[in-house]
Design a protein around this motif. Structure first.
Motif, PDB file in Angstrom:
ATOM      1  N   ARG A 247      -2.698  36.464 -34.509  1.00  0.00           N
ATOM      2  CA  ARG A 247      -2.524  35.646 -34.799  1.00  0.00           C
ATOM      3  C   ARG A 247      -2.954  34.771 -33.553  1.00  0.00           C
ATOM      4  N   GLY A 248      -3.802  34.942 -32.458  1.00  0.00           N
ATOM      5  CA  GLY A 248      -4.659  34.192 -31.858  1.00  0.00           C
ATOM      6  C   GLY A 248      -5.684  33.044 -32.237  1.00  0.00           C
ATOM      7  N   TYR A 249      -6.068  35.078 -32.821  1.00  0.00           N
ATOM      8  CA  TYR A 249      -7.557  34.806 -33.853  1.00  0.00           C
ATOM      9  C   TYR A 249      -7.676  33.370 -35.386  1.00  0.00           C
ATOM     10  N   VAL A 250      -6.083  33.676 -36.135  1.00  0.00           N
ATOM     11  CA  VAL A 250      -5.815  32.362 -36.942  1.00  0.00           C
ATOM     12  C   VAL A 250      -5.742  31.010 -36.144  1.00  0.00           C
ATOM     13  N   ALA A 251      -4.676  31.452 -35.110  1.00  0.00           N
ATOM     14  CA  ALA A 251      -4.894  30.280 -34.238  1.00  0.00           C
ATOM     15  C   ALA A 251      -6.092  29.167 -33.761  1.00  0.00           C
ATOM     16  N   ALA A 252      -7.502  29.851 -33.143  1.00  0.00           N
ATOM     17  CA  ALA A 252      -8.302  29.919 -33.351  1.00  0.00           C
ATOM     18  C   ALA A 252      -9.196  28.756 -34.485  1.00  0.00           C
ATOM     19  N   VAL A 253      -9.239  29.246 -35.844  1.00  0.00           N
ATOM     20  CA  VAL A 253     -10.080  28.605 -36.417  1.00  0.00           C
ATOM     21  C   VAL A 253      -8.772  27.344 -36.968  1.00  0.00           C
ATOM     22  N   PRO A 254      -9.341  26.582 -37.047  1.00  0.00           N
ATOM     23  CA  PRO A 254      -9.126  24.403 -36.682  1.00  0.00           C
ATOM     24  C   PRO A 254      -8.359  24.868 -38.555  1.00  0.00           C
ATOM     25  N   LYS A 255      -7.309  23.371 -38.561  1.00  0.00           N
ATOM     26  CA  LYS A 255      -6.917  23.300 -39.749  1.00  0.00           C
ATOM     27  C   LYS A 255      -7.960  22.846 -40.102  1.00  0.00           C
ATOM     28  N   GLU A 256      -8.080  21.266 -39.494  1.00  0.00           N
ATOM     29  CA  GLU A 256      -9.021  20.516 -40.502  1.00  0.00           C
ATOM     30  C   GLU A 256     -10.098  21.550 -41.803  1.00  0.00           C
ATOM     31  N   LEU A 257     -10.531  23.121 -41.652  1.00  0.00           N
ATOM     32  CA  LEU A 257     -11.054  23.814 -42.330  1.00  0.00           C
ATOM     33  C   LEU A 257     -10.442  23.664 -43.745  1.00  0.00           C
ATOM     34  N   GLU A 258      -9.052  24.270 -43.095  1.00  0.00           N
ATOM     35  CA  GLU A 258      -9.081  24.714 -44.007  1.00  0.00           C
ATOM     36  C   GLU A 258      -7.651  23.296 -45.066  1.00  0.00           C
TER      37      GLU A 258
END
Length: 276
Positions: free
Chosen positions: A158-169
């Motif tokens: 969960r911490g790793y997913v949260a660290a990925v910027p939503k803008e990329l997705e």
């Protein structure tokens, strides 16, 4: 200058002493496994044996049911870790990217499960498995190993997913990707460090687990390597060389996996994800 030098020396010296303390038992285990019997039972310890032997390893490998128990350990460990990664990855993405009622309660439940001492629940687990007529079966062992490693895996991912910027997705979805394609092509490759770290933890936890298999699987051919290792001294009497050889064989997969994953798990999470 002197103060700066002292500030660098004492942490390194402390780390060296601690590393020596942690590594010495491992060295002595492998050292004893390769020693001839006469060097093991001597009153004067032999720190560096001049002539090694593989006799103790041959004794351990040819012990009854060794290969069956090794296969059991690999099977339940790989299944538990693999399923936990899939479930935790889906759960971590949902808890991070979606907003729904009860989300905080789910997180709290996983935190409590992570802190729960599994050893005190062995009796209740035994009663559940007994009533289901699944004693001496690898299926309940796999399921409970999965439950052991799942909370940590989900909370970490969960911490790793949260660290990925939503803008990329969102950028990938604007370019025509569906949410699933954006996750697989953009987010998933950036989660490699987290997946490797959690899979290493899960492998160590499931591979080393002892109390459950001791209680649930009494048949010799349905156990795992930790149970086989605990019975080694009884099986071989005072054959300390064979005992240490068995312990070395049991430790090698974890050491190899750690050496392989620890280099790949280092690096920036989103390094190079966005290029100008």
């Amino acid at each position: 200058m002197k103060h700066s030098l002292a500030g660098r020396v004492w942490p390194n010296a402390t780390a060296a002493v601690l590393a020596l303390g942690f590594l010495f038992p491992v060295y002595w285990m492998f050292n004893t496994a390769f020693k001839p019997t006469r060097d093991i039972i001597t009153e004067d310890p032999v720190w560096f044996p001049l002539h090694g032997t593989l006799e103790h390893f041959a004794t351990a490998v040819h012990a009854p049911d060794f290969w069956i128990l090794a296969g059991n350990s690999v099977l339940v460990t790989v299944l538990a870790v693999g399923l936990s990664l899939v479930i935790a990855l889906c759960g971590a993405f949902a808890l991070t990217r979606m907003r729904f009622r009860g989300r905080k309660g789910i997180l709290l439940t996983f935190m409590v499960a992570q802190m729960a001492p599994w050893e005190v629940m062995v009796i209740s687990i035994y009663l559940i498995v007994r009533d289901a007529d699944l004693l001496n079966n690898l299926l309940p062992l796999t399921c409970f190993y999965l439950l052991m490693v799942l909370p940590f895996t989900l909370l970490t991912l969960r911490g790793y997913v949260a660290a990925v910027p939503k803008e990329l997705e969102e950028s990938a979805m604007v370019d025509g990707c569906s949410r699933r394609q954006a996750f697989l092509k953009v987010v998933f490759p950036l989660l490699a460090p987290g997946l490797m770290a959690t899979s290493l933890f899960g492998f160590i936890t499931a591979w080393n687990e002892f109390p459950l298999v001791l209680v649930l699987n009494k048949e010799p051919a349905m156990g795992t390597l930790p149970l086989w290792l605990s019975q080694f001294q009884t099986q071989f009497g005072d054959d300390w060389g064979a005992t240490m050889a068995a312990a070395s064989i049991f430790a090698v997969p974890i050491l190899v996996l750690f050496l392989f994953l620890q280099r790949k798990a280092v690096g920036g999470l989103t390094s190079g994800a966005v290029k100008g």
